[in-house]
Design a protein around this motif. Structure first.
Motif, PDB file in Angstrom:
ATOM      1  N   GLN A 102       0.826  -1.202   0.000  1.00 62.25           N
ATOM      2  CA  GLN A 102       0.000   0.000   0.000  1.00 62.25           C
ATOM      3  C   GLN A 102       0.864   1.259   0.000  1.00 62.25           C
ATOM      4  OE1 GLN A 102      -2.322   0.510   3.507  1.00 62.25           O
ATOM      5  NE2 GLN A 102      -3.679   1.998   2.580  1.00 62.25           N
ATOM      6  N   ARG A 103       1.889   1.276   0.801  1.00 60.91           N
ATOM      7  CA  ARG A 103       2.693   2.482   0.996  1.00 60.91           C
ATOM      8  C   ARG A 103       3.657   2.752  -0.155  1.00 60.91           C
ATOM      9  NH1 ARG A 103       3.366   6.469   5.253  1.00 60.91           N
ATOM     10  NH2 ARG A 103       5.427   7.274   4.895  1.00 60.91           N
ATOM     11  N   PHE A 104       4.364   1.710  -0.620  1.00 59.74           N
ATOM     12  CA  PHE A 104       5.419   1.891  -1.609  1.00 59.74           C
ATOM     13  C   PHE A 104       5.053   1.386  -3.001  1.00 59.74           C
ATOM     14  CE2 PHE A 104       7.711   1.467   2.475  1.00 59.74           C
ATOM     15  CZ  PHE A 104       8.200   2.757   2.538  1.00 59.74           C
ATOM     16  N   GLY A 105       3.889   0.810  -3.165  1.00 56.96           N
ATOM     17  CA  GLY A 105       3.466   0.352  -4.476  1.00 56.96           C
ATOM     18  C   GLY A 105       4.078  -0.978  -4.887  1.00 56.96           C
ATOM     19  N   LEU A 106       4.673  -1.680  -3.940  1.00 61.49           N
ATOM     20  CA  LEU A 106       5.213  -2.990  -4.279  1.00 61.49           C
ATOM     21  C   LEU A 106       4.059  -3.923  -4.601  1.00 61.49           C
ATOM     22  CD1 LEU A 106       7.979  -3.428  -1.582  1.00 61.49           C
ATOM     23  CD2 LEU A 106       8.263  -2.823  -3.961  1.00 61.49           C
ATOM     24  N   GLY A 107       4.225  -4.725  -5.613  1.00 61.20           N
ATOM     25  CA  GLY A 107       3.169  -5.622  -6.041  1.00 61.20           C
ATOM     26  C   GLY A 107       2.378  -5.098  -7.211  1.00 61.20           C
ATOM     27  N   ARG A 108       2.636  -3.852  -7.572  1.00 62.81           N
ATOM     28  CA  ARG A 108       1.960  -3.277  -8.725  1.00 62.81           C
ATOM     29  C   ARG A 108       2.956  -2.937  -9.818  1.00 62.81           C
ATOM     30  NH1 ARG A 108      -0.961   1.479  -6.266  1.00 62.81           N
ATOM     31  NH2 ARG A 108       0.322   1.078  -4.467  1.00 62.81           N
ATOM     32  N   LEU A 109       4.126  -3.524  -9.758  1.00 62.90           N
ATOM     33  CA  LEU A 109       5.141  -3.287 -10.765  1.00 62.90           C
ATOM     34  C   LEU A 109       4.890  -4.183 -11.973  1.00 62.90           C
ATOM     35  CD1 LEU A 109       8.252  -3.292  -8.417  1.00 62.90           C
ATOM     36  CD2 LEU A 109       7.131  -1.317  -9.397  1.00 62.90           C
ATOM     37  N   PRO A 110       5.400  -3.789 -13.141  1.00 62.05           N
ATOM     38  CA  PRO A 110       5.289  -4.696 -14.293  1.00 62.05           C
ATOM     39  C   PRO A 110       6.062  -5.976 -13.998  1.00 62.05           C
ATOM     40  CG  PRO A 110       6.008  -2.512 -14.972  1.00 62.05           C
ATOM     41  CD  PRO A 110       6.001  -2.534 -13.487  1.00 62.05           C
ATOM     42  N   GLY A 111       5.458  -7.097 -14.145  1.00 60.05           N
ATOM     43  CA  GLY A 111       6.090  -8.363 -13.817  1.00 60.05           C
ATOM     44  C   GLY A 111       5.538  -8.981 -12.550  1.00 60.05           C
ATOM     45  N   ASP A 112       4.746  -8.246 -11.796  1.00 56.78           N
ATOM     46  CA  ASP A 112       4.036  -8.783 -10.634  1.00 56.78           C
ATOM     47  C   ASP A 112       2.648  -9.216 -11.102  1.00 56.78           C
ATOM     48  OD1 ASP A 112       6.173  -8.183  -9.026  1.00 56.78           O
ATOM     49  OD2 ASP A 112       5.305  -6.326  -8.279  1.00 56.78           O
ATOM     50  N   LEU A 154      13.644  -6.835  -6.903  1.00 58.98           N
ATOM     51  CA  LEU A 154      14.086  -5.532  -6.403  1.00 58.98           C
ATOM     52  C   LEU A 154      14.435  -5.586  -4.916  1.00 58.98           C
ATOM     53  CD1 LEU A 154      11.685  -3.049  -8.189  1.00 58.98           C
ATOM     54  CD2 LEU A 154      14.113  -3.396  -8.595  1.00 58.98           C
ATOM     55  N   PHE A 155      13.634  -6.288  -4.137  1.00 59.18           N
ATOM     56  CA  PHE A 155      13.902  -6.405  -2.713  1.00 59.18           C
ATOM     57  C   PHE A 155      15.199  -7.185  -2.470  1.00 59.18           C
ATOM     58  CE2 PHE A 155      13.042  -8.190   1.567  1.00 59.18           C
ATOM     59  CZ  PHE A 155      12.986  -6.976   2.235  1.00 59.18           C
ATOM     60  N   LEU A 199      17.791  -7.347  -4.530  1.00 58.61           N
ATOM     61  CA  LEU A 199      18.901  -6.458  -4.884  1.00 58.61           C
ATOM     62  C   LEU A 199      19.156  -5.424  -3.799  1.00 58.61           C
ATOM     63  CD1 LEU A 199      18.243  -5.874  -8.672  1.00 58.61           C
ATOM     64  CD2 LEU A 199      20.148  -7.115  -7.641  1.00 58.61           C
ATOM     65  N   LEU A 200      18.092  -4.903  -3.216  1.00 61.67           N
ATOM     66  CA  LEU A 200      18.242  -3.943  -2.123  1.00 61.67           C
ATOM     67  C   LEU A 200      18.944  -4.576  -0.926  1.00 61.67           C
ATOM     68  CD1 LEU A 200      17.496  -1.110  -0.987  1.00 61.67           C
ATOM     69  CD2 LEU A 200      15.461  -2.210  -0.058  1.00 61.67           C
ATOM     70  N   LEU A 201      18.536  -5.788  -0.563  1.00 60.05           N
ATOM     71  CA  LEU A 201      19.188  -6.475   0.554  1.00 60.05           C
ATOM     72  C   LEU A 201      20.642  -6.797   0.238  1.00 60.05           C
ATOM     73  CD1 LEU A 201      16.434  -8.905   1.849  1.00 60.05           C
ATOM     74  CD2 LEU A 201      17.311  -6.846   2.941  1.00 60.05           C
ATOM     75  N   LEU A 202      20.952  -7.115  -1.010  1.00 58.45           N
ATOM     76  CA  LEU A 202      22.320  -7.392  -1.418  1.00 58.45           C
ATOM     77  C   LEU A 202      23.181  -6.151  -1.266  1.00 58.45           C
ATOM     78  CD1 LEU A 202      24.276  -9.461  -2.779  1.00 58.45           C
ATOM     79  CD2 LEU A 202      23.633  -8.367  -4.930  1.00 58.45           C
ATOM     80  N   LEU A 203      22.667  -5.000  -1.708  1.00 55.45           N
ATOM     81  CA  LEU A 203      23.411  -3.754  -1.565  1.00 55.45           C
ATOM     82  C   LEU A 203      23.631  -3.393  -0.101  1.00 55.45           C
ATOM     83  CD1 LEU A 203      21.789  -1.602  -4.370  1.00 55.45           C
ATOM     84  CD2 LEU A 203      24.084  -2.561  -4.337  1.00 55.45           C
ATOM     85  N   VAL A 204      22.613  -3.549   0.716  1.00 55.76           N
ATOM     86  CA  VAL A 204      22.750  -3.240   2.150  1.00 55.76           C
ATOM     87  C   VAL A 204      23.760  -4.180   2.803  1.00 55.76           C
ATOM     88  CG1 VAL A 204      21.505  -3.296   4.345  1.00 55.76           C
ATOM     89  CG2 VAL A 204      20.480  -2.192   2.371  1.00 55.76           C
ATOM     90  N   SER A 205      23.738  -5.443   2.437  1.00 60.22           N
ATOM     91  CA  SER A 205      24.668  -6.391   3.057  1.00 60.22           C
ATOM     92  C   SER A 205      26.119  -6.110   2.652  1.00 60.22           C
ATOM     93  CB  SER A 205      24.284  -7.827   2.707  1.00 60.22           C
ATOM     94  OG  SER A 205      24.512  -8.085   1.337  1.00 60.22           O
TER      95      SER A 205
END
Length: 65
Positions: free
Chosen positions: A24-34, A53-54, A56-62
Motif C-alpha cells: 500500500q505504501r510503496f506500491g510494491l506488487g503493482r510493478l510490471p512483472g508482478d 528488487l527487494f 537487490l536492495l538487501l544485497l546492496l545493504v549487506s
C-alpha cells in the motif's frame, strides 16, 4: 546456529506481516512483472519483480555493512 535460524524465522515473519503495508505504501506488487490472478474465488499474487528488487536492495545493504 540456532540464533541465526531463530533470527531468520523472526525476520521472515515480520516481513510477511508487513507485506500489505509495503504494498500500500510503496506500491510494491503493482510493478510490471508482478502477477495476480483470481481462480475459483481466490486471489493469488506472484510478486516476481518486487522480489527481485527487494533482493537487490538487501544485497546492496549487506555489502555496505
Amino acid at each position: 546456529m540456532l540464533k541465526w535460524l531463530l533470527t531468520l524465522c523472526l525476520a521472515i515473519m515480520i516481513l510477511g506481516l508487513m507485506a500489505p503495508w509495503f504494498r500500500q505504501r510503496f506500491g510494491l506488487g503493482r510493478l510490471p512483472g508482478d502477477f495476480s490472478c483470481r481462480y475459483r474465488g481466490r486471489d493469488y499474487f506472484f510478486p516476481f519483480t518486487s522480489t527481485l528488487l527487494f533482493s537487490l536492495l538487501l544485497l546492496l545493504v549487506s555489502h555496505w555493512l
